[in-house]
Write an enzyme that holds these catalytic residues in place. Structure first.
Site, PDB file in Angstrom:
ATOM      1  N   GLY A 162      39.328   1.403   8.079  1.00  0.00           N
ATOM      2  CA  GLY A 162      39.236   1.243   9.534  1.00  0.00           C
ATOM      3  C   GLY A 162      40.146   2.225  10.257  1.00  0.00           C
ATOM      4  O   GLY A 162      40.617   3.216   9.688  1.00  0.00           O
ATOM      5  N   THR A 212      44.532  -8.099  13.743  1.00  0.00           N
ATOM      6  CA  THR A 212      45.390  -7.014  13.250  1.00  0.00           C
ATOM      7  C   THR A 212      46.727  -7.261  13.912  1.00  0.00           C
ATOM      8  O   THR A 212      46.794  -7.980  14.903  1.00  0.00           O
ATOM      9  CB  THR A 212      44.831  -5.632  13.712  1.00  0.00           C
ATOM     10  OG1 THR A 212      43.842  -5.189  12.791  1.00  0.00           O
ATOM     11  CG2 THR A 212      45.872  -4.543  13.804  1.00  0.00           C
ATOM     12  N   THR A 253      43.941  -2.288  18.338  1.00  0.00           N
ATOM     13  CA  THR A 253      43.302  -3.394  17.624  1.00  0.00           C
ATOM     14  C   THR A 253      41.894  -3.592  18.169  1.00  0.00           C
ATOM     15  O   THR A 253      41.635  -3.339  19.341  1.00  0.00           O
ATOM     16  CB  THR A 253      44.111  -4.710  17.725  1.00  0.00           C
ATOM     17  OG1 THR A 253      43.322  -5.774  17.178  1.00  0.00           O
ATOM     18  CG2 THR A 253      44.469  -5.065  19.152  1.00  0.00           C
TER      19      THR A 253
HETATM   20  N1  ASP Z   1      40.950  -2.481  13.953  1.00  0.00           N
HETATM   21  C1  ASP Z   1      40.918  -3.263  12.758  1.00  0.00           C
HETATM   22  C2  ASP Z   1      39.934  -2.663  11.791  1.00  0.00           C
HETATM   23  O1  ASP Z   1      38.880  -2.263  12.221  1.00  0.00           O
HETATM   24  C3  ASP Z   1      40.569  -4.673  12.987  1.00  0.00           C
HETATM   25  C4  ASP Z   1      41.267  -5.299  14.136  1.00  0.00           C
HETATM   26  O2  ASP Z   1      42.055  -4.719  14.825  1.00  0.00           O
HETATM   27  O3  ASP Z   1      41.010  -6.464  14.351  1.00  0.00           O
HETATM   28  O4  ASP Z   1      40.200  -2.624  10.628  1.00  0.00           O
END
Ligand code: ASP
Length: 343
Positions: free
Chosen positions: A241, A211, A261
């Site tokens: 998410g 992210t 993230t």
């Molecule tokens: N938090 C993000 C999600 O769950 C993914 C990430 O940060 O890598 O969509």
């Protein structure tokens, strides 16, 4: 009796002064670095995860250079007196256009083999925010989220509704195929082979996360935060998410700006970004103590990472996943770029 009348106001004055001295003494026990006002500050991330330290040197260099370039873009905006919101949007735009990161071009694939993007942005000075989820034709989702904040009476648009709103703006649109990158496609195929086996191995976690996000303080003392993502590899139909959920993936007020993230479900369940801000405010404590509380006490090892900037221009970046692509700088010349947890 007359003497007592004269004495009373003096006694009152003395006790008020004593109270003030006590308060000042209490404040002086706080971290004094917190009180040194910086003109501007910025921090960004390119995703928390489980990146192996054996990553090929060339790839590592590519990440480090990209983080440095992204940092330079945001820093330049702030140095020139630009707004925290502009710094956040432009920095995230760069990361969205960079295939190395899971946002915009380079987004991961859903279980149905699509790329569905989420983003949100928040202006700490007005506490207004904009968010979108499940868009498939918007080149820079953070820019659409900003338009939701400024050009609509709502905060959050989903899927078809977000696309319809995008039709009414001048944000750049692309064919769905624009988001296809071979490395994410291969990671998705690998994920398909292995899905269903929980708990996840480190290898599996490394392709599930990623992210981008940015937080900034500008010369006018305003804070802003923004986050953009393709979500998690192999996410199921309609999965939303933490990233577009204000208070979970993104939060900003006049004290602090935060971007998250990691494992979105865990971040949402702990309302992570808002938890950091609340802890800082209600405990009247430092940015670093609040970050430590969130990462070490609220979340479990392996869950997530965060970046934050406070109103003094202090920055903090911390993950419990082993790695987080990250970079930060402020007007005093402090600068930090890193990948692994213990750097
Ligand atoms: N938090 C993000 C999600 O769950 C993914 C990430 O940060 O890598 O969509």
């Amino acid at each position: 009796m007359k003497k007592l009348y004269l004495l009373l106001p003096i006694l009152l004055l003395l006790s008020v002064t004593a109270c003030q001295v006590k308060q000042n003494t209490d404040n002086s026990t706080a971290d004094t670095t917190e009180q040194t006002q910086k003109e501007w500050a910025i921090a960004l991330h390119g995703g928390a995860g489980y990146v192996s330290k054996d990553m090929p040197e060339e790839r590592k260099q590519a990440y480090m250079e990209s983080l440095d370039e992204a940092l330079a873009i945001g820093s330049e905006v702030l140095k020139n007196g630009g707004s925290a919101l502009d710094a956040v949007e432009q920095t995230v735009n760069y990361l969205e256009d960079n295939e190395l990161f899971n946002a915009g071009k380079g987004a991961v694939f859903t279980a149905e083999g699509k790329n569905e993007l989420d983003a949100s942005i928040m202006d700490g000075s007005t506490k207004n925010a904009g968010a979108i989820t499940g868009v498939t034709t918007v080149k820079n989702p953070i820019s659409l989220a900003r338009k939701v904040m400024t050009d609509s009476k709502h905060v959050f648009f989903a899927a078809d509704g977000a696309e319809t709103f995008a039709d009414e703006t001048d944000v750049e649109r692309v064919e769905r195929s624009y988001f296809h990158t071979d490395h994410r496609y291969e990671a998705w195929q690998e994920a398909n082979k292995q899905s269903g086996s929980l708990p996840l191995t480190d290898e599996q976690k490394s392709w599930k996360y990623g992210t981008v996000g940015c937080v900034a303080l500008d010369k006018n003392g305003k804070l802003a935060a923004g986050t953009s993502t393709g979500g998690m590899t192999n996410k199921m139909y309609g999965r939303v998410g933490d990233v577009p959920i204000i208070g979970s993936g993104t939060y900003a007020n006049d004290l602090v700006a935060v971007s998250s993230t990691g494992w979105g479900e865990k971040i949402m369940l702990s309302v992570s970004a808002h938890t950091l801000a609340s802890y800082m405010e209600f405990k009247d404590t430092s940015l670093q103590a609040s970050m430590d509380y969130l990462v070490d006490d609220v979340l479990e090892p392996g869950d997530a990472g965060f970046i934050a900037v406070d109103k003094y221009g202090n920055f903090s970046m911390k993950t419990n996943t082993g790695s987080m692509f990250r970079a930060a700088a402020n007007s005093t010349g402090e600068k930090s770029i890193g990948i692994w947890e213990e750097e």
